[in-house]
Design a protein around this motif. Structure first.
Motif, short mmCIF file in Angstrom:
data_model
loop_
_atom_site.label_atom_id
_atom_site.label_comp_id
_atom_site.label_asym_id
_atom_site.label_seq_id
_atom_site.Cartn_x
_atom_site.Cartn_y
_atom_site.Cartn_z
N GLU A 22 0.77 -1.24 0.00
CA GLU A 22 0.00 0.00 0.00
C GLU A 22 0.81 1.29 0.00
O GLU A 22 0.26 2.34 -0.30
N ALA A 23 2.07 1.23 0.34
CA ALA A 23 2.86 2.46 0.45
C ALA A 23 3.26 2.96 -0.94
O ALA A 23 3.51 2.18 -1.85
N ASP A 24 3.33 4.28 -1.07
CA ASP A 24 3.83 4.91 -2.30
C ASP A 24 5.35 4.90 -2.25
O ASP A 24 5.99 5.81 -1.72
N ARG A 25 5.93 3.84 -2.81
CA ARG A 25 7.37 3.65 -2.72
C ARG A 25 8.14 4.52 -3.71
O ARG A 25 9.36 4.49 -3.74
N SER A 26 7.44 5.34 -4.49
CA SER A 26 8.15 6.28 -5.36
C SER A 26 8.71 7.45 -4.54
O SER A 26 9.61 8.15 -4.99
N ASP A 27 8.18 7.64 -3.34
CA ASP A 27 8.68 8.66 -2.43
C ASP A 27 9.92 8.09 -1.74
O ASP A 27 9.85 7.07 -1.06
N PRO A 28 11.09 8.72 -1.91
CA PRO A 28 12.32 8.17 -1.33
C PRO A 28 12.27 7.99 0.18
O PRO A 28 12.85 7.06 0.72
N LEU A 29 11.58 8.87 0.87
CA LEU A 29 11.47 8.73 2.33
C LEU A 29 10.64 7.51 2.71
O LEU A 29 10.97 6.79 3.65
N VAL A 30 9.57 7.28 1.98
CA VAL A 30 8.74 6.09 2.22
C VAL A 30 9.56 4.84 1.90
O VAL A 30 9.53 3.86 2.65
N GLU A 31 10.29 4.87 0.80
CA GLU A 31 11.12 3.72 0.44
C GLU A 31 12.14 3.43 1.53
O GLU A 31 12.41 2.27 1.85
N SER A 32 12.70 4.47 2.13
CA SER A 32 13.66 4.23 3.20
C SER A 32 12.98 3.61 4.42
O SER A 32 13.57 2.74 5.07
N VAL A 34 10.41 1.57 4.28
CA VAL A 34 10.19 0.17 3.89
C VAL A 34 11.49 -0.61 4.07
O VAL A 34 11.50 -1.71 4.64
N ALA A 35 12.60 -0.06 3.60
CA ALA A 35 13.88 -0.74 3.71
C ALA A 35 14.28 -0.94 5.17
O ALA A 35 14.79 -2.01 5.54
N LEU A 36 14.05 0.05 6.00
CA LEU A 36 14.36 -0.09 7.42
C LEU A 36 13.48 -1.16 8.07
O LEU A 36 13.96 -1.93 8.90
N THR A 37 12.22 -1.21 7.71
CA THR A 37 11.32 -2.23 8.25
C THR A 37 11.76 -3.62 7.80
O THR A 37 11.71 -4.57 8.58
N GLU A 38 12.21 -3.74 6.55
CA GLU A 38 12.75 -5.02 6.07
C GLU A 38 13.96 -5.44 6.91
O GLU A 38 14.10 -6.61 7.26
N ALA A 39 14.83 -4.49 7.21
CA ALA A 39 16.02 -4.80 8.00
C ALA A 39 15.63 -5.24 9.41
O ALA A 39 16.18 -6.21 9.95
N ILE A 40 14.68 -4.55 10.00
CA ILE A 40 14.21 -4.92 11.34
C ILE A 40 13.62 -6.32 11.33
O ILE A 40 13.90 -7.14 12.21
N GLU A 41 12.81 -6.62 10.31
CA GLU A 41 12.21 -7.95 10.21
C GLU A 41 13.29 -9.02 10.09
O GLU A 41 13.24 -10.05 10.75
N GLN A 42 14.28 -8.78 9.25
CA GLN A 42 15.35 -9.76 9.04
C GLN A 42 16.14 -9.99 10.33
O GLN A 42 16.41 -11.12 10.70
N VAL A 74 21.52 2.80 3.03
CA VAL A 74 21.67 3.46 1.73
C VAL A 74 20.34 4.09 1.32
O VAL A 74 20.31 5.25 0.87
N ALA A 75 19.24 3.35 1.49
CA ALA A 75 17.92 3.89 1.12
C ALA A 75 17.57 5.11 1.97
O ALA A 75 17.05 6.10 1.46
N ALA A 76 17.87 5.04 3.25
CA ALA A 76 17.58 6.17 4.13
C ALA A 76 18.41 7.38 3.75
O ALA A 76 17.92 8.51 3.70
N ARG A 77 19.69 7.16 3.44
CA ARG A 77 20.57 8.26 3.03
C ARG A 77 20.06 8.89 1.73
O ARG A 77 20.01 10.11 1.59
N PHE A 78 19.68 8.04 0.79
CA PHE A 78 19.13 8.53 -0.48
C PHE A 78 17.83 9.30 -0.22
O PHE A 78 17.61 10.36 -0.79
N GLY A 79 16.98 8.74 0.66
CA GLY A 79 15.72 9.41 0.98
C GLY A 79 15.92 10.78 1.60
O GLY A 79 15.23 11.73 1.26
N MET A 80 16.90 10.89 2.48
CA MET A 80 17.18 12.18 3.10
C MET A 80 17.68 13.17 2.07
O MET A 80 17.26 14.32 2.05
#
Length: 89
Positions: A22-32, A34-42, A74-80
């Motif tokens: 459901e998230a708009d992953r075209s927004d770099p901050l949202v993508e970051s 998602v990536a952080l949540t993936e890392a937490i899950e892993q 990397v995703a968070a840095r890009f998002g910022m």
């Protein structure tokens, strides 16, 4: 309030599933996020199952979790950076 509670790893997995759908992953901050949540899950998954793994599989699972955390960084840095560029005059 005395009902059964869902395991925290399952809650993280459900949250990630909703974000992926459901998230708009075209927004770099949202993508970051998602990536952080993936890392937490892993990382949570590795912590949950690591006792039952061989030393070799534990190292592999930990490497995978660390790779996921690196990708999130990397995703968070890009998002910022993209967020700052988007809001600049």
């Amino acid at each position: 309030m005395g009902g059964q509670h869902e395991h925290p790893v399952a809650l993280i997995h459900r949250a990630l599933d909703v974000m992926m759908r459901e998230a708009d992953r075209s927004d770099p901050l949202v993508e970051s996020l998602v990536a952080l949540t993936e890392a937490i899950e892993q990382l949570a998954h590795v912590a949950l199952v690591s006792d039952g793994l061989s030393a070799e599989n534990r190292v592999k699972a930990l490497r995978d979790a660390i790779d996921c955390a690196r990708a999130a960084t990397v995703a968070a840095r890009f998002g910022m950076t993209a967020g700052a560029d988007h809001h600049s005059p």
